[in-house]
Design an enzyme around this catalytic site. Structure first.
Site, PDB file in Angstrom:
ATOM      1  N   ASP A 170       0.865  -1.176   0.000  1.00 59.09           N
ATOM      2  CA  ASP A 170       0.000   0.000   0.000  1.00 59.09           C
ATOM      3  C   ASP A 170       0.903   1.228   0.000  1.00 59.09           C
ATOM      4  O   ASP A 170       1.654   1.435   0.956  1.00 59.09           O
ATOM      5  CB  ASP A 170      -0.915   0.017   1.218  1.00 59.09           C
ATOM      6  CG  ASP A 170      -2.005   1.083   1.117  1.00 59.09           C
ATOM      7  OD1 ASP A 170      -1.685   2.209   0.687  1.00 59.09           O
ATOM      8  OD2 ASP A 170      -3.163   0.788   1.462  1.00 59.09           O
ATOM      9  N   THR A 231     -12.849  -8.508  -3.301  1.00 63.19           N
ATOM     10  CA  THR A 231     -14.013  -7.767  -2.806  1.00 63.19           C
ATOM     11  C   THR A 231     -13.909  -6.289  -3.162  1.00 63.19           C
ATOM     12  O   THR A 231     -14.666  -5.475  -2.637  1.00 63.19           O
ATOM     13  CB  THR A 231     -14.140  -7.902  -1.274  1.00 63.19           C
ATOM     14  OG1 THR A 231     -12.913  -7.466  -0.669  1.00 63.19           O
ATOM     15  CG2 THR A 231     -14.420  -9.343  -0.867  1.00 63.19           C
ATOM     16  N   ALA A 232     -12.964  -5.939  -4.034  1.00 65.30           N
ATOM     17  CA  ALA A 232     -12.699  -4.530  -4.345  1.00 65.30           C
ATOM     18  C   ALA A 232     -13.512  -4.084  -5.563  1.00 65.30           C
ATOM     19  O   ALA A 232     -14.624  -3.550  -5.430  1.00 65.30           O
ATOM     20  CB  ALA A 232     -11.208  -4.319  -4.558  1.00 65.30           C
ATOM     21  N   ARG A 233     -12.978  -4.308  -6.756  1.00 58.47           N
ATOM     22  CA  ARG A 233     -13.657  -3.971  -7.994  1.00 58.47           C
ATOM     23  C   ARG A 233     -13.351  -5.048  -9.029  1.00 58.47           C
ATOM     24  O   ARG A 233     -12.225  -5.528  -9.129  1.00 58.47           O
ATOM     25  CB  ARG A 233     -13.213  -2.595  -8.524  1.00 58.47           C
ATOM     26  CG  ARG A 233     -13.786  -1.419  -7.747  1.00 58.47           C
ATOM     27  CD  ARG A 233     -15.279  -1.305  -7.963  1.00 58.47           C
ATOM     28  NE  ARG A 233     -15.899  -0.215  -7.211  1.00 58.47           N
ATOM     29  CZ  ARG A 233     -16.462  -0.355  -6.029  1.00 58.47           C
ATOM     30  NH1 ARG A 233     -16.453  -1.520  -5.407  1.00 58.47           N
ATOM     31  NH2 ARG A 233     -17.038   0.673  -5.439  1.00 58.47           N
ATOM     32  N   GLU A 262     -21.606  -5.990 -13.751  1.00 62.58           N
ATOM     33  CA  GLU A 262     -22.552  -6.435 -12.735  1.00 62.58           C
ATOM     34  C   GLU A 262     -23.949  -5.955 -13.128  1.00 62.58           C
ATOM     35  O   GLU A 262     -24.102  -4.790 -13.475  1.00 62.58           O
ATOM     36  CB  GLU A 262     -22.173  -5.871 -11.362  1.00 62.58           C
ATOM     37  CG  GLU A 262     -20.879  -6.428 -10.809  1.00 62.58           C
ATOM     38  CD  GLU A 262     -20.566  -5.906  -9.408  1.00 62.58           C
ATOM     39  OE1 GLU A 262     -21.412  -5.195  -8.817  1.00 62.58           O
ATOM     40  OE2 GLU A 262     -19.473  -6.206  -8.907  1.00 62.58           O
ATOM     41  N   HIS A 281     -21.990  -9.198  -5.010  1.00 60.08           N
ATOM     42  CA  HIS A 281     -21.547  -7.931  -4.422  1.00 60.08           C
ATOM     43  C   HIS A 281     -22.223  -7.717  -3.060  1.00 60.08           C
ATOM     44  O   HIS A 281     -22.853  -6.683  -2.818  1.00 60.08           O
ATOM     45  CB  HIS A 281     -21.844  -6.773  -5.361  1.00 60.08           C
ATOM     46  CG  HIS A 281     -20.932  -5.606  -5.158  1.00 60.08           C
ATOM     47  ND1 HIS A 281     -20.568  -4.744  -6.175  1.00 60.08           N
ATOM     48  CD2 HIS A 281     -20.288  -5.140  -4.047  1.00 60.08           C
ATOM     49  CE1 HIS A 281     -19.769  -3.801  -5.702  1.00 60.08           C
ATOM     50  NE2 HIS A 281     -19.584  -4.022  -4.413  1.00 60.08           N
TER      51      HIS A 281
END
Length: 308
Positions: A170, A231-233, A262, A281
């Protein structure tokens, strides 16, 4: 007038109504762009989730708009420069569903490690093959995190409680930060995270640099038999390359809570892959998280409008 064009919890809606302002609530209004524009003519606030595309086109129909409230954390559907150009403020519930998403990631890892659903289906079908469903332990496995924000830190904390090693990347984190030190997270570059992760969990925003971060070239650097959780994009993953890696066995399995597009079309290549599990989602949609999000965004919008 406050326009809410996607679902909000009853408690959040009630808080908006307590302000004394007129509130128009239609959770399906986002589907009719023309009707939404017409409703926005007198609106001072607009509350959305992730379906409403908030851009210059929509804002042009809302001359009195002061604030947009986003019921969630992702901002892909909101063009922030367009808001700034019109002097419209943005309020969103930063990090408020982090616990829900972190618990989902742990649930996904346990699912991949212990085969509970398949074991239960095996027994339901009349079987009793104990040796086929023993699985393996999370303890002493290496979890790699791409992104160490509110969600990533909570995932790391829970993974450490299971005895996992955690490596993370990060650009906004420093190795001597207390949260990083206390959880014994090893900060490394993203290629090193991929190289070492037996479980890889994605928590990065969608940017030009992270788009299709997971693709054939990067998957090839991951340990054979490793697992992916996203679980992000959905756009962080090249989906065709993921399918190829799962079918070849280079990746042993994957859990995706986000895909592109989606909802997932019925004939999409991601469907029908045995070692791939897709959820709609829902990682951040626990009852507790939704209550908190609805109330937080309602309070934030009313505060910007100057209403107690």
């Amino acid at each position: 007038m406050i326009v809410v064009c996607e679902f909000i919890t009853p408690s959040g809606l009630e808080r908006l109504k307590q302000s004394g302002l007129e509130v128009h609530y239609d959770p399906n209004l986002w589907k009719d762009r023309a009707a939404l524009k017409a409703r926005l003519a007198e609106a001072t606030a607009l509350v959305v989730r992730n379906q409403t595309q908030v851009n210059a086109d929509l804002l042009a129909a809302a001359p009195k708009l002061k604030v947009v409230g986003r019921l969630g954390v992702g901002l892909d559907n909101i063009v922030q420069p367009d808001l700034k150009a019109r002097g419209v403020q943005l309020y969103f519930a930063r990090g408020i569903n982090a616990v829900a998403v972190a618990e989902y990631v742990l649930a996904a890892m346990l699912h991949l490690a212990r085969n509970i659903a398949r074991a239960a289906a095996h027994v339901a079908g009349g079987g009793w093959n104990r040796s086929a469903f023993g699985g393996f332990e999370l303890a002493n496995k290496t979890l790699g995190l791409v992104g160490l924000g509110e969600v990533g830190l909570r995932v790391a904390k829970r993974a450490r409680a299971f005895g996992m090693k955690v490596v993370a990347s990060d650009p906004m984190r420093l190795p001597w930060e207390s949260a990083v030190e206390d959880l014994e997270i090893e900060l490394v570059a993203t290629p090193e995270v991929l190289r070492r992760a037996q479980f890889l969990s994605l928590h990065a925003p969608l940017t030009p640099e992270t788009k299709e971060l997971i693709r054939a070239e990067t998957i090839a650097t991951m340990p054979r038999g490793s697992y992916l959780i996203n679980t992000a994009r959905g756009e962080l993953v090249n989906q065709a390359d993921l399918v190829a890696a799962l079918r070849s066995g280079h990746l042993a399995g994957a859990v995706l809570d986000v895909v592109d597009p989606e909802p997932l079309p019925e004939q999409h290549p991601l469907r029908g892959v045995d070692n791939l599990w897709i959820t709609p989602h829902v990682a951040g949609l626990t009852a507790e998280a939704q209550e908190a999000v609805g109330l937080r965004v309602a309070e934030g919008v009313l505060s910007i409008l100057g209403v107690a």
